[in-house]
Design an enzyme around this catalytic site. Structure first.
Site, short mmCIF file in Angstrom:
data_model
loop_
_atom_site.label_atom_id
_atom_site.label_comp_id
_atom_site.label_asym_id
_atom_site.label_seq_id
_atom_site.Cartn_x
_atom_site.Cartn_y
_atom_site.Cartn_z
N SER A 146 0.73 -1.26 0.00
CA SER A 146 0.08 0.02 0.01
C SER A 146 0.73 1.33 0.06
O SER A 146 0.13 2.49 -0.16
CB SER A 146 -0.99 0.18 0.95
OG SER A 146 -2.01 -0.99 0.91
N ASN A 168 -9.39 -0.33 0.08
CA ASN A 168 -8.68 -0.39 -1.01
C ASN A 168 -9.53 -0.01 -2.32
O ASN A 168 -9.25 0.43 -3.53
CB ASN A 168 -8.05 -1.81 -1.26
CG ASN A 168 -7.02 -2.09 -0.50
OD1 ASN A 168 -6.18 -1.17 -0.21
ND2 ASN A 168 -7.24 -3.17 0.34
N GLY A 198 3.25 -0.35 3.98
CA GLY A 198 2.77 -1.22 3.05
C GLY A 198 2.54 -2.84 3.52
O GLY A 198 3.65 -3.04 4.36
#
Length: 422
Positions: A132, A229, A364
């Site tokens: 991410s 997301n 991430g």
């Protein structure tokens, strides 16, 4: 690259746990229950009209002369011990930590293995999937379009993309700051089963949205925070429409290249350039740990597909946090951090980046890999952590435990800490 043969799938006893982790992705935040609070009023559009911002010509990155000098040996030894302790406690195969403290020196260490099968050691030059942290690049691309005058942050996404539930009320800003209320496709059980049944298969962005849009929105736009997301996939499609090219090309040409990141890649499939570290995860249908190196990250796309290395992330941390690629006005909008439950005082989530313990940046996580890339403006300091597992330890993401251990020693007044899963 030859696609490895998938392991035989057994009964799905970990699908529900995996759905939660994929949806939360990197902040280790649970779902927030909807409320009946009234949506916050929209602000003044930024960059929706007027003269486009002209990006300055970038010059080679300049660092303080002592930035590449080693830290005090005693401090380095404490960091060595703390990192190794966390690695052993979490069972992390390999980790690389880079810490740059102008006026005090720098610290770069790799420990453990990059490949369990061969015993090849972890080294600072390896490429890893950054999950991410991809969001920081996608949202930067959106903000560049804002600076061009092609859209306004408070424009509804429905103005540009059809089919978004309540899209006439959800703004670009709310997508970027995770306050849209859209259901995250990574919570959907059908998606999780499709991914884990064949993790080498590609997913198209519209396919991902299909998993999300069959669910009702979680809350009215602007009323709460929920990491989704789905938000960033929509922003990726927005970049493609207004930028008139594939997202991976726009990110490469307009973000990666101007930032002079020579080892950062938005992959087309499951490629991972040499040299790289293998990744290991228990986010599998069986719950067994598997080598996830060649799993196709297209399921993360604009929200989580990219690849980078220590050197590039060192430079990206400050570029992102200081807004080098954006106008000052747009960067100021980016840094309007919205408080997030559990983040602590003064912390929050902005437009594709967060602030915690005074550190600004992102982390991430996707099966097999985790990372943290943050910048501390108060000390002009940078911290980058890369590791080749995402297996949770006592409810904590291993990347968070490494970052906390490092900052407790090196910057005790600014400790990086995110809440554990519940």
């Amino acid at each position: 690259m030859t696609r490895p043969r998938p392991r035989t799938v057994r009964r799905p006893r970990t699908v529900r746990r995996t759905a939660r982790r994929l949806a939360v992705a990197l902040l280790a935040l649970g779902t927030l229950a909807p409320t009946t609070a009234v949506a916050a009023p929209l602000g003044v559009p930024v960059g929706g009209s007027g003269t486009p911002f002209t990006r300055p010509i970038l010059r080679p990155a300049h660092h303080a002369p002592d930035e590449d000098c080693p830290l005090d040996p005693a401090l380095a030894a404490r960091l060595d011990a703390a990192i190794e302790q966390v690695r052993q406690e979490t069972g992390t195969p390999g980790v690389t930590v880079g810490l740059w403290l102008p006026g005090r020196g720098s610290y770069v260490r790799s420990t453990g293995v990059a490949d369990r099968a061969t015993g090849r050691p972890m080294t600072p030059d390896l490429n890893l999937r950054i999950g991410s942290e991809t969001k920081t690049f996608t949202v930067t691309a959106v903000l560049e379009l804002v600076d061009q005058g092609l859209l306004g942050l408070d424009d509804p996404i429905g103005t540009y993309l059809d089919g978004v539930p309540d899209g006439e009320h959800i703004t670009i800003r709310q997508l970027a700051e995770m306050r849209s209320g859209l259901y995250s496709y990574t919570f959907d059980q059908d998606f999780v089963h499709a991914l884990l049944s064949d993790p080498y298969r590609p997913f198209a962005p519209q396919e991902l949205l299909g998993y999300a849009f069959k669910h009702d929105n979680v809350f009215p736009p602007g009323t709460q925070f929920q990491y989704s997301n789905t938000n960033t996939v929509l922003l990726g499609l927005l970049v493609e429409k207004l930028g008139r090219m594939p997202l991976r090309d726009f990110v490469q040409e307009r973000v990666v290249a101007p930032a002079r990141l020579g080892h950062t890649l938005f992959p087309a499939g499951n490629e991972l350039p040499e040299p790289y570290a293998h990744g290991y995860s228990n986010q599998t249908l069986s719950g067994d740990v598997e080598d996830t190196t060649y799993w196709n990250p297209s399921w993360g796309w604009a929200a989580g597909a990219m690849i980078s290395d220590l050197h590039d992330l060192h430079h990206w941390a400050k570029t992102l946090a200081t807004g080098t690629l954006l106008s000052p006005a747009t960067q100021a909008e980016r840094e309007k951090f919205v408080p997030v439950p559990g983040f602590g005082d003064g912390a929050g989530y902005g437009l594709g980046l967060f602030r915690v313990g005074g550190w600004t940046g992102h982390n991430g996580s996707l099966p097999g890999y985790e990372s943290v890339t943050v910048y501390l403006p108060e000390q002009d300091a940078t911290l980058v952590i890369l590791l080749n597992t995402d297996i949770v330890h006592d409810g904590n993401e291993p990347s968070t435990l490494f970052a906390k251990a490092v900052t407790e020693i090196a910057t005790p007044g600014h400790v990086y800490e995110l809440p554990a899963e519940k």
